[in-house]
Write an enzyme that holds these catalytic residues in place. Structure first.
Site, short mmCIF file in Angstrom:
data_model
loop_
_atom_site.label_atom_id
_atom_site.label_comp_id
_atom_site.label_asym_id
_atom_site.label_seq_id
_atom_site.Cartn_x
_atom_site.Cartn_y
_atom_site.Cartn_z
N CYS A 142 -1.57 -2.53 9.82
CA CYS A 142 -0.63 -2.92 8.79
C CYS A 142 0.82 -2.59 9.13
O CYS A 142 1.43 -3.27 9.94
CB CYS A 142 -1.04 -2.37 7.43
SG CYS A 142 -0.17 -3.19 6.07
N LYS A 145 3.89 -9.30 -3.55
CA LYS A 145 3.03 -8.44 -2.76
C LYS A 145 1.76 -9.18 -2.36
O LYS A 145 1.13 -9.85 -3.19
CB LYS A 145 2.70 -7.19 -3.58
CG LYS A 145 1.89 -6.16 -2.84
CD LYS A 145 1.69 -4.93 -3.72
CE LYS A 145 0.94 -3.86 -2.99
NZ LYS A 145 0.74 -2.68 -3.85
N SER A 168 -2.64 -5.23 1.54
CA SER A 168 -1.76 -4.62 0.54
C SER A 168 -0.43 -4.35 1.23
O SER A 168 -0.28 -3.36 1.94
CB SER A 168 -2.37 -3.32 0.02
OG SER A 168 -1.49 -2.74 -0.92
N HIS A 193 -6.21 -4.25 5.99
CA HIS A 193 -6.70 -2.88 5.84
C HIS A 193 -8.23 -2.84 5.84
O HIS A 193 -8.86 -2.54 4.82
CB HIS A 193 -6.18 -2.28 4.53
CG HIS A 193 -4.76 -1.91 4.58
ND1 HIS A 193 -4.29 -0.78 5.22
CD2 HIS A 193 -3.66 -2.53 4.08
CE1 HIS A 193 -2.99 -0.72 5.11
NE2 HIS A 193 -2.58 -1.77 4.43
N GLU A 204 -10.02 -0.61 6.87
CA GLU A 204 -10.46 0.77 6.64
C GLU A 204 -10.59 1.10 5.15
O GLU A 204 -11.15 2.14 4.80
CB GLU A 204 -9.49 1.74 7.31
CG GLU A 204 -8.19 2.00 6.57
CD GLU A 204 -7.11 0.92 6.69
OE1 GLU A 204 -6.00 1.16 6.18
OE2 GLU A 204 -7.36 -0.16 7.27
#
Length: 181
Positions: free
Chosen positions: A28, A49, A78, A121, A123
């Site tokens: 990211c 966003k 995000s 993301h 993770e």
């Protein structure tokens, strides 16, 4: 002055990886910073966003990093900025492995896998986007609901975990084919 020291420290770390590690995976914000550092690709602010789960498609199945991936998969994002996908495609040093019509880049690599860039993301656990959403509500920020995340777009519903297998596959492939080889 403190900011300049932090930026210098980050760029020193990125430069250090080129001589001291087999492969580096940038996630990211680190992907955006390293794409700028190594290739001069600038991040741009988004109108809103990028927040939620987005569908991605694999572009190059012959690359071991995406071995075992489905043709289409979901992954969390995000962020408020992006490196435009057209800029990434235009960089001859980068190979785009997975992208989304909505979210742009998910996965790219350079130098035969010595540098790996993940814009999303993988993770994140099941409740990470939920925690971020509810944190922003408690701060009075009036956030948008994460896209494609809650069943029926109702934040009272438990999110369905749909990206864990691909996330595990990504990290396993990275370790097996790019770190331990």
């Amino acid at each position: 002055r403190q900011r300049q020291m932090c930026i210098r420290d980050r760029t020193e770390i990125m430069d250090w990886t080129e001589k001291h590690v087999t492969s580096t995976i940038f996630l990211c914000w680190a992907a955006q910073a390293s794409l700028y550092h190594f290739y001069g690709l600038e991040k741009k602010p988004l109108d809103k966003k990028m927040f939620g789960l987005f569908q991605h498609r694999v572009l190059n199945r012959k690359i071991p990093l995406v071995r075992g991936f489905d043709d289409v998969f979901l992954a969390p994002h995000s962020r408020h900025t992006e490196v435009p996908i057209a800029d990434i495609h235009a960089c001859k040093d980068l190979t785009v492995l997975a992208e989304s019509e909505e979210a742009g880049l998910f996965l790219a690599m350079a130098e035969g896998g010595r540098k790996i860039f993940v814009m999303g993301h993988p993770e994140y656990d099941r409740m990470t986007l939920d925690s971020e959403y509810k944190r922003d509500i408690s701060r009075g920020l009036n956030p948008q609901i994460p896209e494609n995340y809650y069943p029926d777009d109702d934040s009272e519903n438990k999110p369905v975990l749909t990206w864990r297998a691909h996330a595990n596959n990504l990290y396993t492939n990275w370790l097996n084919y790019y770190v331990y080889q």
